[in-house]
Design a protein around this motif. Structure first.
Motif, PDB file in Angstrom:
ATOM      1  N   VAL A 187      26.681  40.420  47.307  1.00  0.00           N
ATOM      2  CA  VAL A 187      27.609  41.298  48.030  1.00  0.00           C
ATOM      3  C   VAL A 187      28.375  40.517  49.092  1.00  0.00           C
ATOM      4  O   VAL A 187      29.611  40.543  49.125  1.00  0.00           O
ATOM      5  CB  VAL A 187      26.856  42.479  48.674  1.00  0.00           C
ATOM      6  CG1 VAL A 187      27.811  43.325  49.512  1.00  0.00           C
ATOM      7  CG2 VAL A 187      26.204  43.341  47.601  1.00  0.00           C
ATOM      8  N   TRP A 188      27.664  39.806  49.982  1.00  0.00           N
ATOM      9  CA  TRP A 188      28.372  39.189  51.102  1.00  0.00           C
ATOM     10  C   TRP A 188      29.209  37.991  50.686  1.00  0.00           C
ATOM     11  O   TRP A 188      30.250  37.705  51.306  1.00  0.00           O
ATOM     12  CB  TRP A 188      27.415  38.818  52.232  1.00  0.00           C
ATOM     13  CG  TRP A 188      26.343  37.813  51.927  1.00  0.00           C
ATOM     14  CD1 TRP A 188      25.025  38.061  51.664  1.00  0.00           C
ATOM     15  CD2 TRP A 188      26.492  36.387  51.885  1.00  0.00           C
ATOM     16  NE1 TRP A 188      24.340  36.887  51.448  1.00  0.00           N
ATOM     17  CE2 TRP A 188      25.223  35.853  51.581  1.00  0.00           C
ATOM     18  CE3 TRP A 188      27.563  35.512  52.061  1.00  0.00           C
ATOM     19  CZ2 TRP A 188      25.001  34.479  51.447  1.00  0.00           C
ATOM     20  CZ3 TRP A 188      27.352  34.145  51.930  1.00  0.00           C
ATOM     21  CH2 TRP A 188      26.083  33.657  51.632  1.00  0.00           C
ATOM     22  N   LEU A 189      28.825  37.263  49.624  1.00  0.00           N
ATOM     23  CA  LEU A 189      29.620  36.112  49.199  1.00  0.00           C
ATOM     24  C   LEU A 189      30.970  36.539  48.620  1.00  0.00           C
ATOM     25  O   LEU A 189      32.016  35.985  49.025  1.00  0.00           O
ATOM     26  CB  LEU A 189      28.824  35.276  48.203  1.00  0.00           C
ATOM     27  CG  LEU A 189      29.518  33.998  47.710  1.00  0.00           C
ATOM     28  CD1 LEU A 189      29.867  33.100  48.888  1.00  0.00           C
ATOM     29  CD2 LEU A 189      28.639  33.265  46.709  1.00  0.00           C
ATOM     30  N   PRO A 190      31.040  37.513  47.686  1.00  0.00           N
ATOM     31  CA  PRO A 190      32.366  37.992  47.254  1.00  0.00           C
ATOM     32  C   PRO A 190      33.191  38.567  48.402  1.00  0.00           C
ATOM     33  O   PRO A 190      34.414  38.415  48.420  1.00  0.00           O
ATOM     34  CB  PRO A 190      32.026  39.069  46.211  1.00  0.00           C
ATOM     35  CG  PRO A 190      30.685  38.693  45.701  1.00  0.00           C
ATOM     36  CD  PRO A 190      29.968  38.117  46.870  1.00  0.00           C
ATOM     37  N   ALA A 191      32.523  39.227  49.365  1.00  0.00           N
ATOM     38  CA  ALA A 191      33.261  39.751  50.517  1.00  0.00           C
ATOM     39  C   ALA A 191      33.882  38.614  51.322  1.00  0.00           C
ATOM     40  O   ALA A 191      35.045  38.715  51.773  1.00  0.00           O
ATOM     41  CB  ALA A 191      32.329  40.580  51.396  1.00  0.00           C
ATOM     42  N   THR A 232      39.043  33.782  60.065  1.00  0.00           N
ATOM     43  CA  THR A 232      37.960  33.878  61.048  1.00  0.00           C
ATOM     44  C   THR A 232      36.848  34.797  60.553  1.00  0.00           C
ATOM     45  O   THR A 232      35.658  34.449  60.594  1.00  0.00           O
ATOM     46  CB  THR A 232      38.508  34.389  62.393  1.00  0.00           C
ATOM     47  OG1 THR A 232      39.546  33.526  62.846  1.00  0.00           O
ATOM     48  CG2 THR A 232      37.395  34.455  63.430  1.00  0.00           C
ATOM     49  N   SER A 233      37.239  35.988  60.068  1.00  0.00           N
ATOM     50  CA  SER A 233      36.244  36.938  59.572  1.00  0.00           C
ATOM     51  C   SER A 233      35.506  36.370  58.365  1.00  0.00           C
ATOM     52  O   SER A 233      34.283  36.538  58.228  1.00  0.00           O
ATOM     53  CB  SER A 233      36.922  38.256  59.195  1.00  0.00           C
ATOM     54  OG  SER A 233      37.518  38.861  60.322  1.00  0.00           O
ATOM     55  N   ALA A 234      36.246  35.675  57.488  1.00  0.00           N
ATOM     56  CA  ALA A 234      35.614  35.099  56.306  1.00  0.00           C
ATOM     57  C   ALA A 234      34.607  34.021  56.685  1.00  0.00           C
ATOM     58  O   ALA A 234      33.505  33.949  56.128  1.00  0.00           O
ATOM     59  CB  ALA A 234      36.684  34.527  55.380  1.00  0.00           C
ATOM     60  N   THR A 235      34.984  33.168  57.637  1.00  0.00           N
ATOM     61  CA  THR A 235      34.064  32.109  58.071  1.00  0.00           C
ATOM     62  C   THR A 235      32.830  32.692  58.747  1.00  0.00           C
ATOM     63  O   THR A 235      31.703  32.222  58.530  1.00  0.00           O
ATOM     64  CB  THR A 235      34.794  31.154  59.035  1.00  0.00           C
ATOM     65  OG1 THR A 235      35.967  30.640  58.399  1.00  0.00           O
ATOM     66  CG2 THR A 235      33.882  30.008  59.436  1.00  0.00           C
ATOM     67  N   VAL A 236      33.043  33.727  59.564  1.00  0.00           N
ATOM     68  CA  VAL A 236      31.907  34.399  60.193  1.00  0.00           C
ATOM     69  C   VAL A 236      30.990  34.998  59.137  1.00  0.00           C
ATOM     70  O   VAL A 236      29.756  34.866  59.206  1.00  0.00           O
ATOM     71  CB  VAL A 236      32.401  35.476  61.176  1.00  0.00           C
ATOM     72  CG1 VAL A 236      31.237  36.353  61.645  1.00  0.00           C
ATOM     73  CG2 VAL A 236      33.094  34.840  62.368  1.00  0.00           C
ATOM     74  N   MET A 237      31.580  35.676  58.129  1.00  0.00           N
ATOM     75  CA  MET A 237      30.781  36.281  57.066  1.00  0.00           C
ATOM     76  C   MET A 237      30.004  35.220  56.303  1.00  0.00           C
ATOM     77  O   MET A 237      28.801  35.392  56.017  1.00  0.00           O
ATOM     78  CB  MET A 237      31.697  37.054  56.121  1.00  0.00           C
ATOM     79  CG  MET A 237      31.003  37.611  54.875  1.00  0.00           C
ATOM     80  SD  MET A 237      29.851  38.955  55.247  1.00  0.00           S
ATOM     81  CE  MET A 237      31.018  40.302  55.513  1.00  0.00           C
ATOM     82  N   LEU A 238      30.648  34.108  55.952  1.00  0.00           N
ATOM     83  CA  LEU A 238      29.983  33.054  55.191  1.00  0.00           C
ATOM     84  C   LEU A 238      28.854  32.419  55.996  1.00  0.00           C
ATOM     85  O   LEU A 238      27.731  32.245  55.490  1.00  0.00           O
ATOM     86  CB  LEU A 238      31.014  32.003  54.790  1.00  0.00           C
ATOM     87  CG  LEU A 238      30.529  30.908  53.830  1.00  0.00           C
ATOM     88  CD1 LEU A 238      30.097  31.511  52.504  1.00  0.00           C
ATOM     89  CD2 LEU A 238      31.632  29.878  53.606  1.00  0.00           C
ATOM     90  N   ALA A 239      29.139  32.083  57.251  1.00  0.00           N
ATOM     91  CA  ALA A 239      28.102  31.459  58.084  1.00  0.00           C
ATOM     92  C   ALA A 239      26.951  32.427  58.349  1.00  0.00           C
ATOM     93  O   ALA A 239      25.778  32.038  58.313  1.00  0.00           O
ATOM     94  CB  ALA A 239      28.723  30.994  59.407  1.00  0.00           C
ATOM     95  N   TYR A 240      27.293  33.666  58.599  1.00  0.00           N
ATOM     96  CA  TYR A 240      26.267  34.680  58.864  1.00  0.00           C
ATOM     97  C   TYR A 240      25.405  34.913  57.620  1.00  0.00           C
ATOM     98  O   TYR A 240      24.179  35.029  57.714  1.00  0.00           O
ATOM     99  CB  TYR A 240      26.970  35.979  59.272  1.00  0.00           C
ATOM    100  CG  TYR A 240      26.051  37.099  59.705  1.00  0.00           C
ATOM    101  CD1 TYR A 240      25.657  37.234  61.029  1.00  0.00           C
ATOM    102  CD2 TYR A 240      25.602  38.047  58.790  1.00  0.00           C
ATOM    103  CE1 TYR A 240      24.826  38.264  61.431  1.00  0.00           C
ATOM    104  CE2 TYR A 240      24.770  39.084  59.175  1.00  0.00           C
ATOM    105  CZ  TYR A 240      24.394  39.187  60.497  1.00  0.00           C
ATOM    106  OH  TYR A 240      23.570  40.217  60.877  1.00  0.00           O
ATOM    107  N   GLY A 241      26.056  34.956  56.442  1.00  0.00           N
ATOM    108  CA  GLY A 241      25.302  35.178  55.215  1.00  0.00           C
ATOM    109  C   GLY A 241      24.338  34.048  54.914  1.00  0.00           C
ATOM    110  O   GLY A 241      23.195  34.271  54.512  1.00  0.00           O
ATOM    111  N   ILE A 242      24.809  32.807  55.127  1.00  0.00           N
ATOM    112  CA  ILE A 242      23.961  31.649  54.811  1.00  0.00           C
ATOM    113  C   ILE A 242      22.828  31.503  55.819  1.00  0.00           C
ATOM    114  O   ILE A 242      21.667  31.280  55.444  1.00  0.00           O
ATOM    115  CB  ILE A 242      24.816  30.371  54.762  1.00  0.00           C
ATOM    116  CG1 ILE A 242      25.800  30.435  53.582  1.00  0.00           C
ATOM    117  CG2 ILE A 242      23.929  29.135  54.629  1.00  0.00           C
ATOM    118  CD1 ILE A 242      26.787  29.292  53.547  1.00  0.00           C
TER     119      ILE A 242
END
Length: 364
Positions: free
Chosen positions: A257-261, A272-282
């Motif tokens: 879910v979070w990776l496609p998002a 910015t939001s994408a980088t936050v999502m990627l870093a937060y997910g990992i």
């Protein structure tokens, strides 16, 4: 002597037939009975503490334990389920009315990442077919969710009947569980020591699997829903519950879910939001899975990570959502039976083998 053997074999045949018919009779109630057993195992430590505090009052202790289960588990799960179905139905209506068009998201990703198109062409993957498949999958998933939401609403009586049956059976298992276990140990012809070992394994695996997987699922779902809400993405509760459900699959889980998002956010220019999502997910969501699951599931079940993954996937494929409990349970019982066989039917070849087989806990 021959007549006695014939009688014994005939009786055993009838015993197997009647037992099979009884299990077939209980098949429609497999889920309520399974979760009643899970409740009895999970809340058994609480029951023991109440027994030490209140003395021999089995009915009151069982009722109090069951009420604690309802307050701590049943009511919160029902509340989250209701909100999940409500948001899922709203999402399907938006897709059905054209407010949300999944195909546009694929087009945005394709236009934002030209190298992706070249890579797919190199491997002979048709982007249009991929777009149609993704669109169809999203529409089918939302339709399935909406249909099940309506089905749950229309079959409310049946749902609450099974819920009541689960709690009813759980009450008697909490009250009479010890006596039932003793009766089974006396009745089964496997040897009392072996039977107690198997029952102990059943309790350990059930407690570790349910507590561990559910805790990991709740943590990952809550963390995922939180980041969706912070970043202003739609339906954070819906996607949080989806991530919680997917996190029951080890090593894959919430990343579906979070990776496609994150990829979509990159595609639409929300760097910015994408980088936050990627870093937060990992780091945050992934760390919760990589740290908590081995501690809570693998350590207590004595299963290697690869066997936890395979048994969970196999259980989910065979038994649906109940499989995340049944799969690891079958795997651990499989290992326990072979450990007993190795200890009792194979002669040790050395002193070290004798010391290892003398202790079943060492082999685990």
């Amino acid at each position: 002597m021959a007549e006695r053997k014939l009688e014994q074999r005939s009786f055993l045949l009838c015993l197997v037939a009647v037992t099979g018919l009884f299990l077939l009779l209980l098949k429609p109630f497999f889920a309520p009975v399974l979760w009643a057993c899970v409740i009895a195992v999970l809340f058994h430590p609480m029951q023991l503490r109440l027994q030490r505090a209140w003395g021999d009052r089995p009915n009151l202790i069982a009722l109090t334990t069951l009420l604690a289960c309802v307050v701590l588990l049943v009511i919160p799960v029902l509340g989250v389920l209701a909100s999940f179905l409500q948001q899922g139905l709203a999402l399907y209506q938006q897709i059905d009315e054209g407010d949300i068009q999944p195909g546009q998201y694929v087009d945005q990703i394709r236009s934002a990442f030209p190298a992706l198109q070249a890579l797919l062409d190199r491997f002979g993957i048709d982007m249009e077919k991929l777009r149609s498949a993704a669109t169809g999958a999203v529409v089918a998933s939302s339709r399935f969710l909406a249909q099940n939401a309506l089905a749950v609403g229309q079959s409310t009586f049946g749902f609450f009947l099974k819920l009541a049956l689960m709690l009813y059976v759980a009450y008697f298992l909490l009250r009479d569980g010890s006596r039932l276990t003793t009766a089974l140990v006396d009745a089964l012809p496997l040897g009392d020591e072996r039977e107690r070992l198997l029952f102990r394994k059943f309790a350990e695996v059930t407690r570790a699997t349910v507590k561990g997987n559910l805790l990991v699922a709740m943590v990952q779902g809550a963390l995922g829903g939180l980041i969706f809400w912070i970043l202003g993405l739609p339906a954070p509760l819906l996607w949080g519950v989806v991530m919680a459900i997917l996190s029951l699959i080890p090593a894959v889980g919430a990343g579906l879910v979070w990776l496609p998002a994150a990829i979509y956010l990159y595609a639409v220019g929300e760097w910015t939001s994408a980088t936050v999502m990627l870093a937060y997910g990992i780091t945050v969501i992934g760390l919760a899975d990589n740290v908590l699951r081995p501690i809570l599931v693998g350590r207590d079940t004595k299963l290697p990570d690869w066997m936890v993954l395979l048994s969970t996937l196999g259980g989910l494929a065979m038994f649906g959502i109940n499989g995340f409990v049944v799969g690891p349970l079958i795997a651990v019982l499989f290992i326990a039976f072979w450990q007993i066989f190795s200890r009792e039917f194979n002669e040790p070849t050395s002193v070290s083998d004798q010391q290892q087989l003398a202790s079943p806990e060492t082999a685990e």
